[in-house]
Design an enzyme around this catalytic site. Structure first.
Site, PDB file in Angstrom:
ATOM      1  N   PRO A  92      40.517  37.843  48.758  1.00  9.03           N
ATOM      2  CA  PRO A  92      39.613  38.677  47.960  1.00  9.03           C
ATOM      3  C   PRO A  92      39.927  40.161  48.042  1.00  9.03           C
ATOM      4  O   PRO A  92      39.474  40.941  47.211  1.00  9.03           O
ATOM      5  CB  PRO A  92      38.228  38.365  48.534  1.00  9.03           C
ATOM      6  CG  PRO A  92      38.463  37.736  49.851  1.00  9.03           C
ATOM      7  CD  PRO A  92      39.786  37.071  49.785  1.00  9.03           C
ATOM      8  N   GLU A 119      36.880  32.466  58.115  1.00  6.87           N
ATOM      9  CA  GLU A 119      36.469  33.859  57.919  1.00  6.87           C
ATOM     10  C   GLU A 119      37.590  34.739  57.380  1.00  6.87           C
ATOM     11  O   GLU A 119      37.361  35.698  56.670  1.00  6.87           O
ATOM     12  CB  GLU A 119      35.951  34.430  59.246  1.00  6.87           C
ATOM     13  CG  GLU A 119      35.337  35.810  59.132  1.00  6.87           C
ATOM     14  CD  GLU A 119      34.085  35.843  58.281  1.00  6.87           C
ATOM     15  OE1 GLU A 119      33.755  36.918  57.761  1.00  6.87           O
ATOM     16  OE2 GLU A 119      33.443  34.781  58.125  1.00  6.87           O
ATOM     17  N   ARG A 157      53.756  27.828  33.171  1.00  2.00           N
ATOM     18  CA  ARG A 157      53.760  27.691  31.705  1.00  2.00           C
ATOM     19  C   ARG A 157      54.675  28.719  31.038  1.00  2.00           C
ATOM     20  O   ARG A 157      55.025  28.573  29.860  1.00  2.00           O
ATOM     21  CB  ARG A 157      52.340  27.768  31.148  1.00  2.00           C
ATOM     22  CG  ARG A 157      51.703  29.135  31.256  1.00  2.00           C
ATOM     23  CD  ARG A 157      50.218  29.099  30.947  1.00  2.00           C
ATOM     24  NE  ARG A 157      49.934  28.376  29.709  1.00  2.00           N
ATOM     25  CZ  ARG A 157      50.032  28.914  28.502  1.00  2.00           C
ATOM     26  NH1 ARG A 157      50.450  30.167  28.378  1.00  2.00           N
ATOM     27  NH2 ARG A 157      49.747  28.220  27.427  1.00  2.00           N
ATOM     28  N   ASP A 172      49.771  33.977  23.358  1.00  3.42           N
ATOM     29  CA  ASP A 172      48.510  33.763  24.056  1.00  3.42           C
ATOM     30  C   ASP A 172      47.766  35.064  24.281  1.00  3.42           C
ATOM     31  O   ASP A 172      48.357  36.146  24.327  1.00  3.42           O
ATOM     32  CB  ASP A 172      48.769  33.125  25.433  1.00  3.42           C
ATOM     33  CG  ASP A 172      49.016  31.636  25.322  1.00  3.42           C
ATOM     34  OD1 ASP A 172      48.647  31.052  24.299  1.00  3.42           O
ATOM     35  OD2 ASP A 172      49.588  31.069  26.273  1.00  3.42           O
TER      36      ASP A 172
END
Length: 251
Positions: A92, A119, A157, A172
């Site tokens: 994160p 953690e 992809r 895209d």
């Protein structure tokens, strides 16, 4: 052939995805080698533990450095790739992932993803092992597997031969810096809702102009922040000005 290794405590989460849909087809074609490695196998202790309490106290458990380093070294020893891999920590605290990073990673020969739980990670993993830290958004998940699989899908992809239509990855959303234009297919009229006449005209040049303006309009309405970095032509800017005026936005 590109090689991708995922270091995880739950390889079964990865294997189900690796054998399905576009990833499964790319694997079958030999475009990419997808491998899940259980780093618990490299714990080096009789209890197979890979985590421990943090020095200094605090809640939660922290992933130890030794099994992670050992697992990466094992992968490097068996990979046969001469190129130095990108070793990616799903975290994160990492850089927010986007299409530009996907295109950059798609040029690599070897990617190694480290998926944590608990953690956090021993800081020495960040400092002395990984080359990149990536996050897929500002929210909390129970582990790094789903984020890693998201990144892998977007990278694979882009490999030549993966998609049946090679223009798909180019047009895209986000690949051009803009959101993608709307699509329609048969029937031409459904429950009174008609396909735009321009798409039935057969005039490909006019259709391309319409699609570009639809991309601009959709991006302006939904993700105006993308326009700041998008490569816009003089015609694009004129179209945007007209669209803003039509919407009552004089900015």
């Amino acid at each position: 052939m590109m090689r991708i290794d995922v270091l995880t405590l739950f390889p079964e989460m990865c294997e189900g995805v690796f054998g399905t849909s576009i990833l499964g087809k790319a694997r079958e074609k030999g475009i990419v080698s997808l491998n899940a490695v259980n780093f618990r196998d490299f714990s080096g202790n009789k209890h197979n533990s890979v985590d421990d309490t943090p020095y200094g106290g605090g809640g939660g458990m922290v992933l130890k450095p030794d099994p992670i380093f050992a697992a990466v070294e094992h992968v490097l020893a068996i990979s046969g790739n001469q190129a130095k891999p990108r070793i990616i920590l799903m975290c994160p605290q990492g850089q927010t992932y986007n299409q530009q990073i996907a295109e950059e990673l798609a040029q690599e020969e070897h990617l190694i993803f480290i998926c944590g739980h608990y953690e956090g990670y021993d800081e020495r993993i960040r400092e002395y092992l990984v080359t990149d830290e990536l996050s897929i958004g500002d929210y909390v998940l129970t582990g790094g597997e789903l984020p890693a699989l998201t990144v892998i899908d977007s990278v694979v992809r882009l490999q030549p031969g993966t998609l049946g239509n090679e223009t798909s990855a180019v047009t895209d959303s986000f690949s051009t810096g803009l959101l993608e234009y709307p699509h329609y297919t048969r029937p031409a009229e459904f429950r009174g809702w008609k396909v735009p006449e321009i798409l039935l005209s057969g005039h490909h040049a006019n259709i391309e102009v319409w699609r570009r303006e639809q991309s601009l309009q959709r991006t302006l309405e939904r993700r105006p922040d993308l326009l700041e970095a998008a490569e816009l032509t003089v015609k694009d800017r004129a179209a945007l000005k007209r669209l803003k005026e039509q919407s009552g936005d004089k900015m």
